[in-house]
Design a protein around this motif. Structure first.
Motif, PDB file in Angstrom:
ATOM      1  N   GLY A  33     -31.681  37.411  54.912  1.00 10.97           N
ATOM      2  CA  GLY A  33     -32.223  38.487  54.088  1.00 10.97           C
ATOM      3  C   GLY A  33     -31.567  39.848  54.302  1.00 10.97           C
ATOM      4  O   GLY A  33     -31.287  40.556  53.328  1.00 10.97           O
ATOM      5  N   PRO A  34     -31.287  40.253  55.554  1.00  8.67           N
ATOM      6  CA  PRO A  34     -30.656  41.561  55.773  1.00  8.67           C
ATOM      7  C   PRO A  34     -29.280  41.708  55.112  1.00  8.67           C
ATOM      8  O   PRO A  34     -28.802  42.819  54.927  1.00  8.67           O
ATOM      9  CB  PRO A  34     -30.537  41.645  57.298  1.00  8.67           C
ATOM     10  N   LEU A  35     -28.643  40.604  54.740  1.00  9.98           N
ATOM     11  CA  LEU A  35     -27.346  40.696  54.069  1.00  9.98           C
ATOM     12  C   LEU A  35     -27.472  41.170  52.623  1.00  9.98           C
ATOM     13  O   LEU A  35     -26.503  41.650  52.041  1.00  9.98           O
ATOM     14  CB  LEU A  35     -26.634  39.334  54.074  1.00  9.98           C
ATOM     15  N   ASP A  36     -28.655  41.049  52.038  1.00 11.55           N
ATOM     16  CA  ASP A  36     -28.847  41.430  50.643  1.00 11.55           C
ATOM     17  C   ASP A  36     -28.430  42.874  50.370  1.00 11.55           C
ATOM     18  O   ASP A  36     -27.812  43.158  49.352  1.00 11.55           O
ATOM     19  CB  ASP A  36     -30.292  41.224  50.194  1.00 11.55           C
ATOM     20  N   ALA A  37     -28.764  43.771  51.268  1.00 20.02           N
ATOM     21  CA  ALA A  37     -28.407  45.180  51.073  1.00 20.02           C
ATOM     22  C   ALA A  37     -26.893  45.353  51.019  1.00 20.02           C
ATOM     23  O   ALA A  37     -26.376  46.154  50.236  1.00 20.02           O
ATOM     24  CB  ALA A  37     -28.993  46.033  52.192  1.00 20.02           C
ATOM     25  N   ARG A  38     -26.172  44.606  51.825  1.00 19.33           N
ATOM     26  CA  ARG A  38     -24.716  44.707  51.866  1.00 19.33           C
ATOM     27  C   ARG A  38     -24.077  44.028  50.653  1.00 19.33           C
ATOM     28  O   ARG A  38     -23.103  44.489  50.090  1.00 19.33           O
ATOM     29  CB  ARG A  38     -24.191  44.067  53.169  1.00 19.33           C
ATOM     30  N   LEU A  39     -24.648  42.885  50.243  1.00 18.91           N
ATOM     31  CA  LEU A  39     -24.099  42.132  49.109  1.00 18.91           C
ATOM     32  C   LEU A  39     -24.391  42.790  47.764  1.00 18.91           C
ATOM     33  O   LEU A  39     -23.701  42.522  46.776  1.00 18.91           O
ATOM     34  CB  LEU A  39     -24.673  40.708  49.102  1.00 18.91           C
ATOM     35  N   ALA A  40     -25.401  43.663  47.714  1.00 22.43           N
ATOM     36  CA  ALA A  40     -25.807  44.283  46.452  1.00 22.43           C
ATOM     37  C   ALA A  40     -24.692  45.095  45.794  1.00 22.43           C
ATOM     38  O   ALA A  40     -24.743  45.357  44.590  1.00 22.43           O
ATOM     39  CB  ALA A  40     -27.031  45.162  46.673  1.00 22.43           C
ATOM     40  N   ALA A  41     -23.675  45.462  46.536  1.00 24.65           N
ATOM     41  CA  ALA A  41     -22.557  46.228  45.973  1.00 24.65           C
ATOM     42  C   ALA A  41     -21.617  45.354  45.150  1.00 24.65           C
ATOM     43  O   ALA A  41     -20.722  45.859  44.484  1.00 24.65           O
ATOM     44  CB  ALA A  41     -21.777  46.903  47.091  1.00 24.65           C
ATOM     45  N   PHE A  42     -21.824  44.041  45.182  1.00 25.66           N
ATOM     46  CA  PHE A  42     -20.929  43.111  44.500  1.00 25.66           C
ATOM     47  C   PHE A  42     -21.677  42.356  43.403  1.00 25.66           C
ATOM     48  O   PHE A  42     -22.884  42.174  43.480  1.00 25.66           O
ATOM     49  CB  PHE A  42     -20.340  42.111  45.508  1.00 25.66           C
ATOM     50  N   HIS A  43     -20.956  41.890  42.401  1.00 27.92           N
ATOM     51  CA  HIS A  43     -21.543  41.117  41.311  1.00 27.92           C
ATOM     52  C   HIS A  43     -21.914  39.715  41.788  1.00 27.92           C
ATOM     53  O   HIS A  43     -21.139  39.078  42.493  1.00 27.92           O
ATOM     54  CB  HIS A  43     -20.574  41.008  40.131  1.00 27.92           C
ATOM     55  N   VAL A  91     -23.478  34.285  63.053  1.00 26.15           N
ATOM     56  CA  VAL A  91     -22.582  34.330  61.890  1.00 26.15           C
ATOM     57  C   VAL A  91     -23.069  35.355  60.868  1.00 26.15           C
ATOM     58  O   VAL A  91     -22.261  36.014  60.214  1.00 26.15           O
ATOM     59  CB  VAL A  91     -22.363  32.937  61.236  1.00 26.15           C
ATOM     60  N   ARG A  92     -24.386  35.508  60.738  1.00 26.76           N
ATOM     61  CA  ARG A  92     -24.932  36.516  59.814  1.00 26.76           C
ATOM     62  C   ARG A  92     -24.503  37.913  60.232  1.00 26.76           C
ATOM     63  O   ARG A  92     -24.002  38.700  59.420  1.00 26.76           O
ATOM     64  CB  ARG A  92     -26.466  36.435  59.793  1.00 26.76           C
ATOM     65  N   ASP A  93     -24.681  38.233  61.519  1.00 25.06           N
ATOM     66  CA  ASP A  93     -24.338  39.566  62.009  1.00 25.06           C
ATOM     67  C   ASP A  93     -22.837  39.824  61.935  1.00 25.06           C
ATOM     68  O   ASP A  93     -22.402  40.929  61.610  1.00 25.06           O
ATOM     69  CB  ASP A  93     -24.839  39.759  63.441  1.00 25.06           C
ATOM     70  N   ASP A  94     -22.044  38.793  62.211  1.00 29.09           N
ATOM     71  CA  ASP A  94     -20.592  38.937  62.131  1.00 29.09           C
ATOM     72  C   ASP A  94     -20.151  39.163  60.685  1.00 29.09           C
ATOM     73  O   ASP A  94     -19.272  39.980  60.425  1.00 29.09           O
ATOM     74  CB  ASP A  94     -19.910  37.702  62.722  1.00 29.09           C
ATOM     75  N   LEU A  95     -20.768  38.461  59.732  1.00 29.61           N
ATOM     76  CA  LEU A  95     -20.431  38.677  58.325  1.00 29.61           C
ATOM     77  C   LEU A  95     -20.787  40.095  57.901  1.00 29.61           C
ATOM     78  O   LEU A  95     -20.013  40.752  57.213  1.00 29.61           O
ATOM     79  CB  LEU A  95     -21.151  37.668  57.423  1.00 29.61           C
TER      80      LEU A  95
END
Length: 129
Positions: A33-43, A91-95
């Protein structure tokens, strides 16, 4: 910065690879879930995530998370943690770190000069040095 019309989310982009079942998907998506904020910049249609595990729950298991974003190099993160939950968090934190590094390389945050470089127009009457 303009908002992305259809932002990428873990729920939309995550695929289960070798060693995981669709039954694991909800649990892993929740952890990511915490990756959502980072991924939101991409389509969403230009972003893919795939997680896989080799030798699940065995000594020497290896969790791999791959991320493809259109126009960027593929990002691969791995973990050899023996505990599956710890490996997934690793792997989540590294990504997240690698996405931040990638963004910094492509678009420096605090240096407008580097983001908006305008070349001076050449005057044809001036001699070239």
């Amino acid at each position: 910065m303009t908002a992305v019309a259809n932002p990428a989310t873990v729920e939309e982009c995550l695929r289960m690879g070798a060693g995981f079942t669709q039954g694991d998907r909800n649990w892993i998506a929740e952890q990511f879930g915490p990756l959502d904020a980072r991924l939101a910049a991409f389509h969403a249609d230009a972003t893919e995530l795939e997680i896989m595990v080799k030798d699940r729950e065995a000594r020497g298991q290896k969790v791999t998370l791959e991320c493809w974003i259109s126009g960027r190099e593929k990002i691969v993160t791995t973990s050899s943690e023996e505990d599956l939950h710890a490996a997934i968090m690793d792997v989540r934190d590294d990504l997240r770190r690698k996405l931040n590094d990638s963004k910094t390389k492509q678009e420096p945050r605090h240096n407008r000069h580097l983001r908006e470089v305008q070349l001076p127009e050449a005057d044809p009457s001036e001699p070239l040095i």
